[in-house]
Scaffold this motif. Structure first.
Motif, mmCIF file in Angstrom:
data_model
loop_
_atom_site.group_PDB
_atom_site.id
_atom_site.type_symbol
_atom_site.label_atom_id
_atom_site.label_comp_id
_atom_site.label_asym_id
_atom_site.label_seq_id
_atom_site.Cartn_x
_atom_site.Cartn_y
_atom_site.Cartn_z
ATOM 1 N N PHE A 51 39.152 25.369 16.216
ATOM 2 C CA PHE A 51 40.197 25.722 15.266
ATOM 3 C C PHE A 51 41.313 24.690 15.246
ATOM 4 O O PHE A 51 41.702 24.155 16.284
ATOM 5 C CB PHE A 51 40.780 27.087 15.633
ATOM 6 N N GLY A 69 37.083 33.968 13.636
ATOM 7 C CA GLY A 69 38.040 33.907 14.738
ATOM 8 C C GLY A 69 37.931 35.114 15.633
ATOM 9 O O GLY A 69 37.954 36.248 15.170
ATOM 10 N N ASP A 121 43.368 32.722 16.680
ATOM 11 C CA ASP A 121 42.427 32.163 15.696
ATOM 12 C C ASP A 121 42.525 32.916 14.373
ATOM 13 O O ASP A 121 42.490 32.312 13.299
ATOM 14 C CB ASP A 121 40.989 32.219 16.213
ATOM 15 N N GLN A 122 42.661 34.222 14.432
ATOM 16 C CA GLN A 122 42.764 35.026 13.217
ATOM 17 C C GLN A 122 44.042 34.703 12.448
ATOM 18 O O GLN A 122 44.034 34.633 11.217
ATOM 19 C CB GLN A 122 42.681 36.516 13.553
#
Length: 60
Positions: free
Chosen positions: A4, A28, A33-34
C-alpha cells in the motif's frame, strides 16, 4: 505491485496512478489500509474516475 502507498503518496499521485491503485490493490486488511483505499477512491472519483481510455491504458 508493491504494498500500500502512504497517505502522502496518495495525496501527490496523479489520476493514472490512482487508477492503478484503485483497480489493483486489495481492499485492505487493516484499518490503516482501508483508510488509504478510501482516500484513493475519494481522490480518484474527484478527478473524474475511470474512463474507457484510462481503463484500456492500465489494463486488467
Amino acid at each position: 505491485m508493491k504494498g500500500f502507498p502512504t497517505i502522502q503518496e496518495v495525496e501527490k499521485a496523479g489520476k493514472e496512478q490512482l487508477a492503478r491503485w484503485y483497480r489493483f490493490l486489495p481492499s485492505g486488511e487493516t484499518a490503516a489500509d482501508q483508510k488509504i483505499m478510501k482516500r484513493i477512491a475519494e481522490r480518484f472519483e474527484k478527478l473524474g474516475g475511470m474512463t474507457p481510455q484510462l481503463s484500456k491504458k492500465i489494463g486488467m
